[in-house]
Design a protein around this motif. Structure first.
Motif, short mmCIF file in Angstrom:
data_model
loop_
_atom_site.label_atom_id
_atom_site.label_comp_id
_atom_site.label_asym_id
_atom_site.label_seq_id
_atom_site.Cartn_x
_atom_site.Cartn_y
_atom_site.Cartn_z
N LYS A 212 1.01 -1.32 0.09
CA LYS A 212 0.23 0.03 -0.04
C LYS A 212 0.61 1.35 -0.06
O LYS A 212 0.61 2.26 -0.86
CB LYS A 212 -1.02 -0.15 1.18
CG LYS A 212 -1.95 1.16 1.24
CD LYS A 212 -2.78 0.95 2.45
CE LYS A 212 -3.67 2.07 2.57
NZ LYS A 212 -4.76 1.79 3.73
N GLU A 213 2.12 1.09 0.67
CA GLU A 213 2.82 2.35 0.81
C GLU A 213 3.61 2.67 -0.26
O GLU A 213 3.70 3.75 -0.83
CB GLU A 213 3.98 2.13 2.00
CG GLU A 213 3.17 2.38 3.40
CD GLU A 213 4.30 1.94 4.38
OE1 GLU A 213 3.89 2.48 5.60
OE2 GLU A 213 5.13 1.06 4.26
N ILE A 214 3.72 1.63 -1.11
CA ILE A 214 4.71 1.56 -2.64
C ILE A 214 3.69 2.26 -3.45
O ILE A 214 4.25 2.98 -4.30
CB ILE A 214 5.40 0.14 -2.86
CG1 ILE A 214 6.31 -0.34 -1.85
CG2 ILE A 214 5.44 0.29 -4.33
CD1 ILE A 214 6.90 -1.60 -2.16
N ILE A 215 2.44 1.85 -3.42
CA ILE A 215 1.61 2.21 -4.44
C ILE A 215 1.44 3.92 -4.22
O ILE A 215 1.39 4.70 -5.11
CB ILE A 215 0.21 1.65 -4.28
CG1 ILE A 215 0.30 0.19 -4.72
CG2 ILE A 215 -1.00 2.46 -5.03
CD1 ILE A 215 -0.86 -0.75 -4.43
N ARG A 216 1.27 4.35 -3.06
CA ARG A 216 1.31 5.81 -2.52
C ARG A 216 2.55 6.53 -2.95
O ARG A 216 2.47 7.56 -3.54
CB ARG A 216 1.22 6.02 -1.02
CG ARG A 216 0.80 7.17 -0.70
CD ARG A 216 -0.15 7.96 -1.16
NE ARG A 216 0.06 9.47 -0.72
CZ ARG A 216 -0.34 10.60 -1.46
NH1 ARG A 216 -0.79 10.45 -2.58
NH2 ARG A 216 -0.35 11.74 -0.88
N LEU A 217 3.84 5.76 -2.85
CA LEU A 217 4.99 6.48 -3.18
C LEU A 217 5.11 6.50 -4.79
O LEU A 217 5.70 7.56 -5.15
CB LEU A 217 5.98 5.58 -2.72
CG LEU A 217 6.30 5.43 -1.25
CD1 LEU A 217 7.47 4.64 -0.85
CD2 LEU A 217 6.88 6.99 -0.74
N VAL A 218 4.63 5.63 -5.47
CA VAL A 218 4.47 6.00 -6.90
C VAL A 218 3.71 7.10 -7.30
O VAL A 218 4.19 7.77 -8.36
CB VAL A 218 3.95 4.60 -7.61
CG1 VAL A 218 3.75 4.81 -8.98
CG2 VAL A 218 4.85 3.69 -7.46
#
Length: 617
Positions: A212-218
């Motif tokens: 979830k955090e990686i999707i937000r960072l993208v």
């Protein structure tokens, strides 16, 4: 203006006040305050007097009081004392931790108070080191890894190719966010995810962030930087969670131990995504590491491979480099130092590879990999080159030579590194360094005599003292050797004899304490000097008064100090902050003269020597 509030934090003697002065020259639109100087002016006393008269608690209360007044202003940059209680800073203040490689060595100060009189000056510094180090890390918004020796550069070196202009460029990006991207790959983590700097490439690792955090960072970084998604074995997300965003990434890096993830990527993803694949291996053993990658490429994937073993010697480093050179377009190498190593052994090699590999990782201070180049390094070392220069010795992490010679070498398109070599592998290391492009070198302890033995047969000339500190290798293989060790020696000795003794130098008793490879050079200039082995510590028979003690011994439990004698002055060939010669002078209130000016004279002599053989003229 920007309504920005910045404080510089860091250990005693790191150079915060000097950096403050440089920042003021770079960016005069801000308001600058050195908190110690402000307090000294308010109380009409130097800081050490305030400590002696009123105690540390009183001084700390004044720090907080004055800091609050200053930080109520807009657009301020403030240098704080090392012991300032950072919990008293307002929330809107940006903390820049200024640090240097020698911080952990400790520092001794002739003109600063000892906070605990029961401890020696060095013990006093080190007693507070670990606690302060943790506090600085916790509070830091930005970490500036400042190179050793930058404080000796004069303002006139703010030239197009100088170190200071690159320091200015780094802080320009930090302060004004111009959008110019820093070279290299930054691995994001919870400490640096809000970085003020822009980077060419950022890496998101599955062992650091959730899916979830990686999707937000993208969403945040996708328009600013190229992105790498790295699957790591410590916390593997289901590939399906991230499948939809895989096309957003410049590269997808999978740990070699994650065979299932590799199989899924090969089976479920498009050709375009498979072309982005990198397989990385972090197995410490170099042989096992490379065999694992070679096997995977043959069986499972045609991906680019990334090899990051722990390298224990130059023999292993050469083996790794030779492996890379067999397929440089399909391989990347990132040697790591042993975890027990106090300082990075292979950062110089990571610098060397900056212009040779597609990806290179950068350390913004929040990384756990000391071999990665620092932020300033990415400004200093990003040009392609065929030959390089270096200071060669052990230790070298404290050396000012890379900063001192940077601009001279930059004009000749040669980077200048600091390279640590173990004595047992001196010749093997030099064989490899010559193979990959070493052309000029400053030779320091303990290799001055070994370097003479290695290179004199190729030089065709001899040096009477059979010890060298300067080397130039011509393209035809010929070696040119010199020793500039004594440049500045007589100037400083004459200064001491005049200022301290009001006598001719020839009438003084001079003792050289230690010295190793520098002994022949000093003996050639001062034939009357008395030699004392630092581990033995025995003065010449009948000697009770030493006029000038030339300190040339390392800090070691085995190093003895002079006893049962008087010393008129200490001339310390070291310019380091934790020298036992400096400690001796402070403890006994002896006039002290640093070897810094001698170092500068030696360095200028080296540049004059190298210029004779410069084949780029």
């Amino acid at each position: 203006m920007m309504d920005i509030k910045i404080v510089l934090i860091g250990h005693r003697g790191v150079g915060k006040s000097e950096l403050l002065v440089r920042l003021k020259s770079y960016f005069p639109q801000f308001h600058y305050f050195d908190l110690d100087a402000v307090i000294a002016e308010k109380l009409a006393n130097p800081v050490y007097k305030i400590f002696e008269t009123f105690g540390e608690e009183y001084f700390r209360s004044k720090e907080v009081e004055q800091a609050r007044l200053i930080l109520n202003k807009k657009d301020v940059i403030v240098s704080l004392g090392a012991g300032f209680n950072l919990e008293n800073l307002p929330e809107d203040v940006i903390c820049i931790w200024v640090r240097r490689p020698t911080d952990s060595d400790g520092r001794i100060f002739l003109n600063r108070p000892t906070l605990d009189p029961k401890l020696s000056p060095l013990e006093d510094y080190l007693a507070r080191f670990d606690k302060r180090q943790r506090k600085y890390f916790e509070k830091a918004d930005f970490i500036y890894d400042m190179p050793e020796g930058i404080s000796i550069l004069e303002s006139k070196t703010l030239a197009k190719k100088g170190v200071l202009i690159q320091e200015k460029n780094l802080f320009k990006e930090f302060l004004f966010r111009t959008g110019k991207k820093c070279k290299g790959v930054l691995t994001l983590n919870p400490y640096n995810v809000n970085t003020r700097l822009a980077f060419e490439t950022v890496e998101f690792r599955t062992d650091i962030f959730s899916a979830k955090e990686i999707i937000r960072l993208v969403e945040i970084f996708g328009k600013k930087s190229k992105m790498i998604l790295s699957f790591r074995k410590d916390n593997v997300h289901d590939l399906d969670e991230l499948m939809d965003i895989l096309p957003s990434f410049y590269a997808v890096d999978v740990d070699s131990e994650l065979g299932a993830i590799l199989d899924q990527i090969n089976a479920k993803t498009s050709t375009a995504i498979r072309k982005k694949l990198i397989v990385s291996c972090h197995i410490p053993d170099i042989d096992e590491n490379t065999k694992t990658l070679d096997s995977l490429v043959k069986v499972k994937s045609k991906a680019i491979v990334k090899c990051s073993p722990v390298i224990q010697s130059f023999t292993e480093l050469k083996w790794l480099y030779d492996w890379y050179m067999k397929n440089p377009s399909g391989r990347m190498i990132f040697p790591r130092s042993d975890e027990d190593s106090k300082n990075s052994d292979w950062q110089w090699f990571r610098h060397f590879m900056l212009s040779k590999q597609v990806l290179n990782f950068v350390n913004d201070g929040f990384s756990t990999v000391p071999d990665q180049p620092t932020l300033l390094d990415t400004f200093l070392y990003n040009d392609s080159f065929t030959q390089f220069a270096a200071v060669i010795g052990n230790p070298v992490h404290h050396s000012y030579s890379p900063v001192f010679h940077y601009e001279y070498m930059k004009k000749r398109n040669m980077p200048y590194y600091r390279i640590k070599i173990e004595e047992k592998e001196f010749d093997e290391a030099l064989d490899f360094l010559e193979e990959i492009g070493l052309q000029a070198a400053s030779i320091t302890a303990p290799f001055k005599e070994a370097a003479y033995r290695r290179y004199q047969p190729r030089a065709g000339t001899d040096i009477k003292i059979k010890s060298i500190n300067t080397l130039y290798l011509s393209n035809d293989g010929k070696a040119h050797i010199a020793n500039t060790d004594t440049m500045g020696l007589m100037k400083t000795l004459t200064q001491i004899s005049s200022e301290v003794f009001k006598k001719d130098l020839q009438k003084l008793t001079i003792v050289l304490w230690g010295g190793g490879g520098v002994v022949p050079a000093i003996k050639s200039e001062v034939p009357s000097v008395h030699l004392v082995a630092s581990r033995d510590g025995k003065l010449p028979k009948g000697t009770k008064d030493i006029d000038i003690l030339i300190w040339a011994a390392p800090r070691s439990l085995l190093t003895q100090v002079p006893k049962n004698c008087t010393i008129g002055a200490v001339f310390d060939l070291s310019y380091g902050g934790n020298s036992m010669g400096l400690e001796l002078a402070k403890q006994h209130n002896i006039p002290y003269f640093s070897g810094l000016e001698m170092f500068k004279e030696q360095g200028r002599g080296q540049q004059l020597f190298w210029s004779q053989f410069d084949e780029r003229k």
